[in-house]
Design a protein around this motif. Structure first.
Motif, mmCIF file in Angstrom:
data_model
loop_
_atom_site.group_PDB
_atom_site.id
_atom_site.type_symbol
_atom_site.label_atom_id
_atom_site.label_comp_id
_atom_site.label_asym_id
_atom_site.label_seq_id
_atom_site.Cartn_x
_atom_site.Cartn_y
_atom_site.Cartn_z
ATOM 1 N N ASN A 184 -38.275 30.735 -25.202
ATOM 2 C CA ASN A 184 -39.655 30.375 -25.492
ATOM 3 C C ASN A 184 -40.414 31.614 -25.976
ATOM 4 O O ASN A 184 -40.484 32.621 -25.265
ATOM 5 C CB ASN A 184 -40.317 29.825 -24.224
ATOM 6 C CG ASN A 184 -41.650 29.173 -24.526
ATOM 7 O OD1 ASN A 184 -42.333 29.522 -25.480
ATOM 8 N ND2 ASN A 184 -42.019 28.208 -23.704
ATOM 9 N N GLU A 279 -38.944 28.836 -16.359
ATOM 10 C CA GLU A 279 -40.073 29.199 -17.223
ATOM 11 C C GLU A 279 -41.119 28.082 -17.254
ATOM 12 O O GLU A 279 -42.325 28.338 -17.205
ATOM 13 C CB GLU A 279 -39.558 29.484 -18.625
ATOM 14 C CG GLU A 279 -40.641 29.952 -19.585
ATOM 15 C CD GLU A 279 -40.082 30.409 -20.909
ATOM 16 O OE1 GLU A 279 -40.867 30.565 -21.860
ATOM 17 O OE2 GLU A 279 -38.850 30.595 -20.997
ATOM 18 N N ASN A 280 -40.664 26.828 -17.315
ATOM 19 C CA ASN A 280 -41.603 25.706 -17.279
ATOM 20 C C ASN A 280 -42.376 25.675 -15.974
ATOM 21 O O ASN A 280 -43.582 25.431 -15.944
ATOM 22 C CB ASN A 280 -40.840 24.384 -17.458
ATOM 23 C CG ASN A 280 -40.780 23.953 -18.916
ATOM 24 O OD1 ASN A 280 -41.519 24.447 -19.749
ATOM 25 N ND2 ASN A 280 -39.868 23.046 -19.207
ATOM 26 N N LYS A 283 -44.994 28.330 -15.972
ATOM 27 C CA LYS A 283 -46.067 28.038 -16.921
ATOM 28 C C LYS A 283 -47.051 27.014 -16.368
ATOM 29 O O LYS A 283 -48.278 27.160 -16.547
ATOM 30 C CB LYS A 283 -45.447 27.531 -18.226
ATOM 31 C CG LYS A 283 -46.472 27.206 -19.314
ATOM 32 C CD LYS A 283 -45.772 26.775 -20.585
ATOM 33 C CE LYS A 283 -46.786 26.438 -21.674
ATOM 34 N NZ LYS A 283 -46.120 25.991 -22.928
ATOM 35 N N TYR A 284 -46.544 25.964 -15.672
ATOM 36 C CA TYR A 284 -47.415 24.865 -15.277
ATOM 37 C C TYR A 284 -47.777 24.868 -13.796
ATOM 38 O O TYR A 284 -48.766 24.241 -13.413
ATOM 39 C CB TYR A 284 -46.755 23.527 -15.630
ATOM 40 C CG TYR A 284 -46.642 23.334 -17.123
ATOM 41 C CD1 TYR A 284 -47.739 22.940 -17.870
ATOM 42 C CD2 TYR A 284 -45.448 23.585 -17.784
ATOM 43 C CE1 TYR A 284 -47.653 22.785 -19.245
ATOM 44 C CE2 TYR A 284 -45.344 23.435 -19.148
ATOM 45 C CZ TYR A 284 -46.448 23.035 -19.887
ATOM 46 O OH TYR A 284 -46.358 22.897 -21.242
ATOM 47 N N ASN A 334 -43.711 20.437 -22.540
ATOM 48 C CA ASN A 334 -42.511 20.594 -21.723
ATOM 49 C C ASN A 334 -41.241 20.127 -22.415
ATOM 50 O O ASN A 334 -40.162 20.296 -21.882
ATOM 51 C CB ASN A 334 -42.669 19.778 -20.421
ATOM 52 C CG ASN A 334 -43.811 20.262 -19.568
ATOM 53 O OD1 ASN A 334 -43.703 21.257 -18.903
ATOM 54 N ND2 ASN A 334 -44.920 19.544 -19.616
ATOM 55 N N GLY A 337 -37.869 22.919 -23.650
ATOM 56 C CA GLY A 337 -36.976 23.482 -22.640
ATOM 57 C C GLY A 337 -36.179 22.427 -21.911
ATOM 58 O O GLY A 337 -34.971 22.573 -21.699
#
Length: 381
Positions: A184, A279-280, A283-284, A334, A337
């Motif tokens: 990403n 990573e997701n 991020k969220y 989303n 990924g």
């Protein structure tokens, strides 16, 4: 009697320029089958003649006929090779006259040898006997041509099938490499921005540590063989490099909880499979909340399968409810990924894998993967 059944060599799948799939190298298997086929015709006809009262010297007649057929079908082979790319119906029409001429040459050889009076008892009783012999040899030549076409067509189809399988394997490898290297860009942008901020704040020690961590993670990502599986221990070590960078950014806001059953440390899985999921989650569930959040990594053995989970305690996806959903139904940010991870698993494991997304009842989000449990001798991606 003598089709061309040689198979393409794996080490040299492309035929020489100007060659055709039915072409044969001199001295190949074709010559053994060709000679053996006509030798078999000679022996079968000879023993049949002896059984029907023909004298022993009848072999001279049959040998001349078999030798003529041997040479004549070599000429037919050259014609078949020349029109190998033609439609079957056109090939059949083109071969009518050559086949008739070859059968006629065999019948002529029969007549010439019997006319030499080497074997008076071998002469047919009537002139119609010569014609009937011509018809019988016509069946032999048509059988040779038919068998040749069947075997060369089978060989051509096999070559095409092997080429298609090789192309499919290469496409899968290219797809896996693409998915494997698709980091990403937001991660790189955010990391570089964080380093820039640290330099402006004159926090050189932290900035240097972050640069070294980024360098180590990118080196691992680029140097690792994307076609080779790694152990869960190696995978979590790589994720540790990534999390060290993120911990520099988020400090105490990012918490990590790792729970791995002892038997799972040596389990094999695709390299950097967990990175886009972690990573997701960051991020969220971490970056968007002042209090941060906790990322959970779980690994457990379930029968002959490895169960991997990546969880967070963030807000989850309220629009999804409590049921599992496919990655393509996830919110737009989303999809990449999650879809990449799902596609890697499908390409590598087929129906032997599972991939599930759901909101956790206690809050947060969970991604669960089911893989075959393998510890050694795993095939390459």
């Amino acid at each position: 009697m003598s089709p061309d059944p040689a198979l393409p060599r794996p080490s040299n799948p492309s035929p020489p320029q100007g060659d055709t799939p039915s072409a044969w190298p001199v001295g190949g298997l074709f010559w053994w089958l060709h000679a053996g086929g006509w030798g078999g015709v000679f022996l079968v006809n000879y023993f049949s003649a002896l059984a029907n009262g023909k004298p022993a010297e009848y072999w001279t007649v049959l040998f001349a006929v078999a030798a003529t057929g041997f040479l004549g079908t070599l000429g037919l082979r050259q014609l078949l090779r020349a029109c190998a790319d033609q439609p079957p119906a056109r090939v059949a029409l083109l071969m009518i006259v050559p086949v008739l001429l070859t059968a006629a040459a065999m019948a002529l050889a029969y007549k010439l040898v019997t006319d030499l009076e080497w074997c008076q008892a071998c002469l047919p009783f009537t002139r119609f006997g010569y014609f009937s012999y011509l018809i019988s040899q016509l069946y032999v030549v048509v059988g040779w041509v038919s068998l040749y076409l069947v075997m060369t067509t089978w060989r051509k189809l096999r070559m095409q099938t092997e080429a298609a399988l090789a192309a499919t394997a290469m496409a899968h490898q290219a797809q896996l490499k693409m998915l494997r290297y698709q980091l990403n860009p937001h991660f790189l942008f955010n990391t570089l921005n964080a380093i820039s901020t640290l330099v402006l704040d004159r926090d050189n020690a932290t900035a240097n540590r972050m640069v070294q961590g980024l360098s180590a993670f990118l080196r691992h990502s680029l140097d690792a063989d994307p076609m080779q599986r790694v152990t869960l221990k190696q995978e979590l070590d790589a994720i540790g490099l990534y999390l060290d960078i993120e911990k520099t950014r988020f400090a105490e806001r990012l918490r990590v909880d790792v729970q791995v059953e002892p038997a799972c440390w040596s389990a094999l899985l695709p390299s950097l499979l967990l990175q886009p999921l972690v990573e997701n989650a960051i991020k969220y569930a971490v970056a968007k909340r002042v209090e941060g959040g906790t990322i959970g990594l779980r690994a457990a053995l379930e029968g002959e399968h490895l169960r991997l989970s990546v969880t967070d305690d963030g807000p989850g996806w309220a629009a999804l409810g409590q049921g599992g959903v496919p990655p393509d139904s996830a919110p737009r940010g989303n999809r990449v990924g999650l879809a990449n991870t799902r596609d890697r698993l499908r390409v590598l494991y087929g129906e032997q894998q599972g991939f599930d997304l759901r909101n956790r009842p206690e809050g947060g989000f969970e991604v669960t993967m089911i893989l075959p449990f393998e510890t050694a001798g795993a095939p390459r991606e």
